[in-house]
Design an enzyme around this catalytic site. Structure first.
Site, PDB file in Angstrom:
ATOM      1  N   LYS A  17      47.337  30.768  44.137  1.00  0.00           N
ATOM      2  CA  LYS A  17      48.622  31.056  43.479  1.00  0.00           C
ATOM      3  C   LYS A  17      49.788  30.844  44.433  1.00  0.00           C
ATOM      4  O   LYS A  17      50.786  30.216  44.083  1.00  0.00           O
ATOM      5  CB  LYS A  17      48.655  32.506  42.945  1.00  0.00           C
ATOM      6  CG  LYS A  17      47.520  32.837  41.994  1.00  0.00           C
ATOM      7  CD  LYS A  17      47.628  34.253  41.449  1.00  0.00           C
ATOM      8  CE  LYS A  17      47.501  35.360  42.494  1.00  0.00           C
ATOM      9  NZ  LYS A  17      46.123  35.512  43.040  1.00  0.00           N
ATOM     10  N   ARG A  92      49.276  42.819  37.320  1.00  0.00           N
ATOM     11  CA  ARG A  92      47.884  42.908  37.762  1.00  0.00           C
ATOM     12  C   ARG A  92      47.094  43.906  36.933  1.00  0.00           C
ATOM     13  O   ARG A  92      45.932  44.163  37.239  1.00  0.00           O
ATOM     14  CB  ARG A  92      47.867  43.368  39.222  1.00  0.00           C
ATOM     15  CG  ARG A  92      47.375  42.312  40.216  1.00  0.00           C
ATOM     16  CD  ARG A  92      47.510  42.942  41.597  1.00  0.00           C
ATOM     17  NE  ARG A  92      46.810  42.269  42.642  1.00  0.00           N
ATOM     18  CZ  ARG A  92      47.318  41.262  43.357  1.00  0.00           C
ATOM     19  NH1 ARG A  92      48.500  40.761  43.071  1.00  0.00           N
ATOM     20  NH2 ARG A  92      46.629  40.758  44.351  1.00  0.00           N
TER      21      ARG A  92
HETATM   22  P1  ADP Z   1      45.905  38.384  46.854  1.00  0.00           P
HETATM   23  O1  ADP Z   1      46.325  37.757  45.561  1.00  0.00           O
HETATM   24  O2  ADP Z   1      45.461  37.398  47.866  1.00  0.00           O
HETATM   25  O3  ADP Z   1      44.929  39.513  46.700  1.00  0.00           O
HETATM   26  P2  ADP Z   1      48.610  39.504  47.228  1.00  0.00           P
HETATM   27  O4  ADP Z   1      49.385  39.038  48.379  1.00  0.00           O
HETATM   28  O5  ADP Z   1      49.029  39.090  45.862  1.00  0.00           O
HETATM   29  O6  ADP Z   1      47.113  39.090  47.535  1.00  0.00           O
HETATM   30  O7  ADP Z   1      48.526  41.106  47.229  1.00  0.00           O
HETATM   31  C1  ADP Z   1      48.101  41.812  48.367  1.00  0.00           C
HETATM   32  C2  ADP Z   1      47.939  43.286  48.037  1.00  0.00           C
HETATM   33  O8  ADP Z   1      49.206  43.836  47.613  1.00  0.00           O
HETATM   34  C3  ADP Z   1      46.996  43.613  46.894  1.00  0.00           C
HETATM   35  O9  ADP Z   1      45.639  43.656  47.301  1.00  0.00           O
HETATM   36  C4  ADP Z   1      47.519  44.971  46.446  1.00  0.00           C
HETATM   37  O10 ADP Z   1      47.117  46.001  47.322  1.00  0.00           O
HETATM   38  C5  ADP Z   1      49.025  44.805  46.600  1.00  0.00           C
HETATM   39  N1  ADP Z   1      49.617  44.306  45.337  1.00  0.00           N
HETATM   40  C6  ADP Z   1      50.204  43.091  45.150  1.00  0.00           C
HETATM   41  N2  ADP Z   1      50.632  42.962  43.881  1.00  0.00           N
HETATM   42  C7  ADP Z   1      50.324  44.115  43.244  1.00  0.00           C
HETATM   43  C8  ADP Z   1      50.486  44.599  41.928  1.00  0.00           C
HETATM   44  N3  ADP Z   1      51.064  43.850  40.963  1.00  0.00           N
HETATM   45  N4  ADP Z   1      50.038  45.853  41.634  1.00  0.00           N
HETATM   46  C9  ADP Z   1      49.462  46.612  42.564  1.00  0.00           C
HETATM   47  N5  ADP Z   1      49.262  46.215  43.828  1.00  0.00           N
HETATM   48  C10 ADP Z   1      49.680  44.982  44.188  1.00  0.00           C
END
Ligand code: ADP
Ligand code: ZN
Length: 218
Positions: A17, A92
């Site tokens: 993504k 998410r």
């Molecule tokens: P990836 O898609 O590689 O898991 P991200 O950079 O999108 O990583 O997210 C890293 C972390 O940030 C997630 O594992 C979570 O802990 C937190 N996070 C990101 N977006 C959300 C969300 N929409 N709701 C809850 N936690 C989030």
């Protein structure tokens, strides 16, 4: 296009993504909002929010909705109506999807397209194990055969690369589990609204990019 595209990039951790968002934002000329980058920004600044999020992130858990929804929606609503956006990492879970819809529709319209990039489990594990991120521009990249982290620089900006703390095997496993349990149900929400497109994400970055572009072309 008089109104900018409102795009959600959807898929498991490691689906690509962030990589696709980097390519698309220059082409679409719309801002990229990554919930993970927002949290990592707070973490680097050492804000109370960053400190709260850190514990969840490093374990691979979702940061609670009570924190997440406000900071992401603030950012989304700070963008003018006609500008559009690429949203990555949010929503998410179904509650986040509902809150996003309420905020957007209250303002004008919901998202235009949700591109779901699906990738097989072995490929996800392989990618997350070798993933690096730029300290400067946050662009993801990976270590090739025989390359070492000390000598490799960001291909976008020349910045220093590092491995994210939550790319350790335990947290990776948990992030994928949570994706299956909490995040995948959001696909149904967008399928019902007729905005969901599925794309295979096991191919090369360029190949996936072509498919994303043809999926969002008017
Ligand atoms: P990836 O898609 O590689 O898991 P991200 O950079 O999108 O990583 O997210 C890293 C972390 O940030 C997630 O594992 C979570 O802990 C937190 N996070 C990101 N977006 C959300 C969300 N929409 N709701 C809850 N936690 C989030
Ligand atoms: Zn960079």
């Amino acid at each position: 296009m008089s109104q900018g595209l409102r795009l959600v990039l959807f898929g498991p951790p490691g689906a690509g993504k962030g990589t696709q968002a980097q390519l698309l934002k220059d082409w679409l000329k719309v801002p990229h909002i990554s919930s993970g980058d927002l949290f990592r920004h707070h973490l680097r600044q050492g804000t109370p929010l960053g400190l709260e999020a850190k514990g969840y992130m490093n374990k691979g858990e979702l940061v609670p909705d009570s924190v997440t929804i406000d900071i992401v929606l603030d950012k989304v609503l700070s963008i003018s109506d006609d500008e559009g956006f690429i949203l990555d990492g949010f929503p998410r879970n179904p509650h986040q999807a509902n809150e996003l819809e309420k905020a957007l529709v209250g303002n004008s319209r919901n998202v235009d397209k949700v591109v779901h990039i699906h990738v097989s489990q072995p490929e996800l594990l392989r990618r997350l194990g070798g993933r690096l991120v730029c300290r400067g521009c946050q662009a993801p990249s990976s270590l090739g055969e025989g390359e070492d982290i000390g000598s490799k620089k960001c291909s976008q900006c020349g910045g220093e690369l590092y491995q994210r703390e939550d790319d350790n095997p335990e947290a990776v496993k948990r992030r994928i589990e949570i994706y299956r349990e909490e995040t995948e149900p959001v696909l149904g929400f967008y399928r019902e609204r007729g905005v969901l497109v599925d794309i295979p994400g096991d191919n090369t970055v360029d190949e996936v990019n072509k498919q994303v572009i043809s999926a969002i072309a008017p």
